[in-house]
Design an enzyme around this catalytic site. Structure first.
Site, PDB file in Angstrom:
ATOM      1  N   TYR A 292       0.872  -1.175   0.000  1.00  0.00           N
ATOM      2  CA  TYR A 292       0.000   0.000   0.000  1.00  0.00           C
ATOM      3  C   TYR A 292       0.908   1.223   0.000  1.00  0.00           C
ATOM      4  O   TYR A 292       1.407   1.650   1.033  1.00  0.00           O
ATOM      5  CB  TYR A 292      -0.920  -0.024   1.219  1.00  0.00           C
ATOM      6  CG  TYR A 292      -1.842   1.170   1.335  1.00  0.00           C
ATOM      7  CD1 TYR A 292      -2.397   1.760   0.209  1.00  0.00           C
ATOM      8  CD2 TYR A 292      -2.159   1.703   2.583  1.00  0.00           C
ATOM      9  CE1 TYR A 292      -3.245   2.855   0.305  1.00  0.00           C
ATOM     10  CE2 TYR A 292      -3.003   2.801   2.703  1.00  0.00           C
ATOM     11  CZ  TYR A 292      -3.538   3.368   1.565  1.00  0.00           C
ATOM     12  OH  TYR A 292      -4.372   4.448   1.658  1.00  0.00           O
TER      13      TYR A 292
ATOM     14  N   HIS B 230     -12.429   1.353  -3.887  1.00  0.00           N
ATOM     15  CA  HIS B 230     -11.662   0.603  -4.884  1.00  0.00           C
ATOM     16  C   HIS B 230     -12.423  -0.675  -5.222  1.00  0.00           C
ATOM     17  O   HIS B 230     -13.273  -1.132  -4.452  1.00  0.00           O
ATOM     18  CB  HIS B 230     -10.285   0.214  -4.344  1.00  0.00           C
ATOM     19  CG  HIS B 230      -9.358   1.365  -4.141  1.00  0.00           C
ATOM     20  ND1 HIS B 230      -8.243   1.580  -4.924  1.00  0.00           N
ATOM     21  CD2 HIS B 230      -9.350   2.359  -3.215  1.00  0.00           C
ATOM     22  CE1 HIS B 230      -7.601   2.659  -4.503  1.00  0.00           C
ATOM     23  NE2 HIS B 230      -8.251   3.148  -3.456  1.00  0.00           N
TER      24      HIS B 230
END
Length: 788
Positions: free
Chosen positions: A332, A477
């Site tokens: 991430y 997302h």
């Protein structure tokens, strides 16, 4: 889904109103039998389908249409009808290129979002059932105002007139006896980009994904920024079980879990059956922030957390799992933030450190980098590139860093490689319903492709599919996936093992004469009974030379680990357990040669040496029921559990003793070992070549790793033990060879080798029996002649 509601008798025959999308939004009451309305609706569908097919069969009609005809046709199919004739022709041709099924979805989205009709059990001429319909019509408008429309017989409604769209939502009751369901639209299949280039097309997973692989020689990886895992699990429209059943992924990588370390154990208890392997890292710098995880049904060889740099690892942004043929790095990447406050840190520190980390991993095996990388690399990857030049995730600095630190250093963007001209997004802003329209209403809240699967160039050609799953909700997302064709590189370790075995052959040949002198000094020798009565029958033949074979074998197999197994490999545990049993048995065999223990003790020795083997065994404990017995037993497979280990225990005892067939016959013990080991080796090679199951192939390769050194060193010993024998193998060798082949069968997780070994041993024992019968016959003849 539309919500069903009861209707009073005073409104059952009331008519619904609709919005005319070409004229003013004037509501008209309708009355009459609902069956006529349904027939009219079906007739409308048929007319549109016929007209669509007519134009599709003769594309020349499009060029011949006037501007008014083009606009009318486009509006009929729910396609925007703005621009000059050339634009209208292009729009209609592009629309005709889509499937008729997509046409139905588009029409249904613009006319009826959902129709559900509830069947009534009472059928009479005057009776019918009640259904609810949600109608959504899009009407052009130019005034910003809100006005109360005239009340309809069914219910009030408010029409909002905006500069772009006026939407009217209504519910009406209709009577019918049939159940009709119209599909919903898939807005991501519509090209949505501020400035699309020629040749760009929208991503449609239903038509662009290749056929799934059926040989089982692949692995499916998925990645998803869940934007808070606890919130996702509480989301009403999300089901982890359904996602797993639908996608059937092997590994799932999660980003932005926002978990604290105290939450991990409770989350692990909620994991779906079959995905017991999970690895989590949380942010220590800021609670409820960032966080990544890997959930897998394949047990990784090793797992590590972070980049090994304290400045980067406090936010829980990286988890790396090592598998047989690749490293999987779940990441991430930090967002540059509002005002680009972390832009400098992102491009000068983080990206560079992650790139160096990837290159270091690539020195041993290929790497797959996945996750939310927080960068839309090209203009095709973002809806509004011009309006986001200084937005985090699309700055020139971030895009250049993405290219120079990853793509220029040998990593391949799998989605863009597979779909070079496809517009597909993985992130939409929550505000203003951006995901529903494949873009957002505001300038800076748009569709982005921020999630990636980047792979090493060496495995880029093995990517079968890199795809987006835009219909899964629960986060801003959507998930992405990668299907990778895997072929375990078994040839290299097998060849290394063969090379070491060849070295072991020559080493054993050289060491046996040297060791013979030492055993003779300790009076470990015997006489060849086959040469009794001849001068050679009085020569002392060195005994227990099997110890040389065992020592060379152990050295080779230990050195081989360095070339094949990772320090945390699950196979390494079983491999060393096998060597422990073999080493233990060799020691006990040499003790037998020195002390000459009785046979009742010989049976006990293998049972002790087999303990490491049994403790490390993690394979099946089932047996196959013979077909004639299945009707009586009621089972095809029977799990014996602990009893199966008792069976293996007895099997190890049998294998170690059956090699010791008939002392005094030159080359018999070593010869049968060479024959059986050769048969096992051929069987393993054939199974590796014929099977497409990676785990099955690895199990047979495990067998090869032990059989090849055994075969090579035994052939060296056979060159001395063959007639006329110059050395004797001793009980050391028979125990060593028997335990090695028992280990090969048991820890190889298959039974064919064991059955082959037992069959060969049975044949050998049968031959031994014939030899004993011939000896008995000779003694009978001697006794008979003496009596005479």
């Amino acid at each position: 889904m539309s919500s069903k509601r009861g209707v009073s008798s005073s409104t059952k025959s009331a008519a619904a109103s609709i919005v005319d999308d070409k004229k003013d939004s004037k509501l008209k009451g309708m009355s009459g039998d609902c069956s006529e309305d349904v027939l009219m609706e079906e007739s409308c569908w048929k007319v549109q389908s016929v007209e669509f097919q007519s134009i599709k069969d003769d594309p020349g009609k499009i060029e011949a249409m006037t501007v008014q005809e083009l606009r009318a046709t486009l509006r009929k199919f729910g396609v925007p009808a703005k621009g000059r004739k050339g634009d209208l022709v292009f729009a209609l041709k592009h629309f005709m290129g889509e499937s008729s099924q997509e046409l139905e979805e588009r029409v249904s989205f613009n006319s009826l979002e959902n129709i559900s009709l509830q069947k009534n059990t009472k059928r009479t001429s005057d009776e019918s059932c009640v259904a609810s319909i949600n109608t959504v019509s899009e009407v052009s408008g130019f005034k910003k105002s809100k006005r109360r429309m005239k009340q309809s017989p069914v219910e009030d409604e408010i029409v909002k007139v905006d500069t772009e769209i006026v939407t009217t939502k209504r519910k009406l009751s209709i009577k019918t006896d049939d159940l009709v369901t119209l599909p919903q639209a898939e807005p991501w299949t519509v090209l949505s980009h501020k400035k699309p280039q020629k040749g760009w097309i929208p991503y449609n997973p239903r038509t662009m994904r290749p056929a799934p692989l059926t040989d089982g020689n692949s692995v499916k990886l998925m990645s998803w920024n869940v934007n808070g895992l606890r919130a996702l699990l509480k989301f009403e429209g999300f089901s982890a079980l359904k996602l797993a059943q639908r996608e059937n992924f092997d590994v799932l990588c999660l980003q932005e879990t926002k978990l604290q370390e105290k939450d991990v154990d409770s989350i692990k208890q909620c994991l779906i059956d079959g995905y017991e392997n999970s690895f989590w890292t949380c942010s220590n710098a800021k609670l409820g922030y960032s966080g990544t995880a890997i959930v897998s049904r394949i047990k990784p060889l090793s797992v590590c957390y972070g980049l090994g740099i304290p400045d980067h690892d406090s936010e829980g942004r990286v988890v790396t799992a090592e598998f047989d043929s690749f490293y999987l790095v779940n990441t991430y990447v930090p967002n540059s933030g509002d005002g680009l406050k972390r832009l400098s840190y992102r491009i000068t520190q983080w990206d560079l450190s992650l790139s160096n980390y990837m290159k270091e991993l690539e020195k041993s095996k290929p790497v797959i980098l996945t996750g939310d990388l927080n960068c839309a690399h090209q203009e095709i990857d973002i809806y509004n590139p011009a309006g986001n030049k200084r937005s985090a995730g699309f700055t020139e600095e971030e895009r250049q860093s993405f290219g120079s630190n990853f793509l220029s250093k040998g990593l391949v963007d799998t989605f863009r490689k597979q779909h070079p001209n496809v517009v597909g997004y993985t992130y939409w802003g929550y505000r203003h319903g951006g995901r529903k329209t494949n873009k957002a209403a505001l300038k800076f809240e748009t569709g982005w492709r921020l999630d990636y699967f980047l792979v090493s160039e060496s495995i880029a050609d093995k990517v079968h599919d890199s795809y987006i799953v835009p219909d899964v909700n629960g986060s801003d997302h959507c998930p992405i996936g990668l299907v990778l064709k895997i072929q375990h590189d078994l040839i290299k370790p097998i060849l290394i093992n063969a090379g070491l075995s060849l070295v072991g052959f020559f080493l054993t040949v050289k060491m046996i004469p040297v060791a013979s002198k030492y055993v003779l000094r300790r009076n470990l020798f015997g006489y060849d009974i086959n040469k009794k009565g001849t001068p050679q029958g009085t020569v002392k033949v060195p005994e227990s030379l099997g110890i040389v074979v065992a020592v060379v074998f152990m050295v080779l197999t230990i050195v081989f680990q360095f070339f094949t197994f990772a320090p945390d490999s699950i196979w390494l545990v079983e491999y060393n357990a096998a060597l422990a049993s073999i080493c233990f048995m060799t020691l006990l065999g040499f003790i037998d040669d020195v002390l000459d223990v009785p046979w009742r003790v010989k049976l006990v020795l293998p049972s002790i040496a087999a303990l490491p083997l049994l403790m490390a065994y993690a394979g099946h404990t089932t047996i196959i029921i013979p077909k004639p017995l299945i009707p009586y037993v009621g089972l095809k497979l029977l799990d014996l559990g602990f009893i199966y280990k008792i069976y293996m225990w007895f099997l190890a005892i049998f294998c170690t003793n059956c090699i010791n067939i008939h002392a005094g016959i030159n080359g018999l013990e070593v010869g049968q070992t060479v024959v059986i080991a050769s048969a096992i080796l051929i069987h393993n090679v054939m199974q590796i070549g014929a099977s497409a199951d990676p785990e099955y192939q690895q199990a047979h390769a495990f067998s090869v790793y032990l059989v090849q050194p055994l075969l090579a060193t035994s052939m060296a010993l056979l060159s001395y033990n063959w007639y006329p024998s110059s050395v004797f193998v001793g009980d050391t060798y028979t125990y060593f060879a028997g335990m090695t082949m028992a280990v090969v069968g048991i820890l190889g997780h298959f039974r064919c080798v064991l059955h082959l070994f037992i069959f060969c041993c049975f044949i050998s024992q049968y031959i031994r029996g014939i030899i004993h019968l011939t000896h008995l016959h000779a003694w009978v003849r001697v006794l008979t002649s003496e009596c005479d």
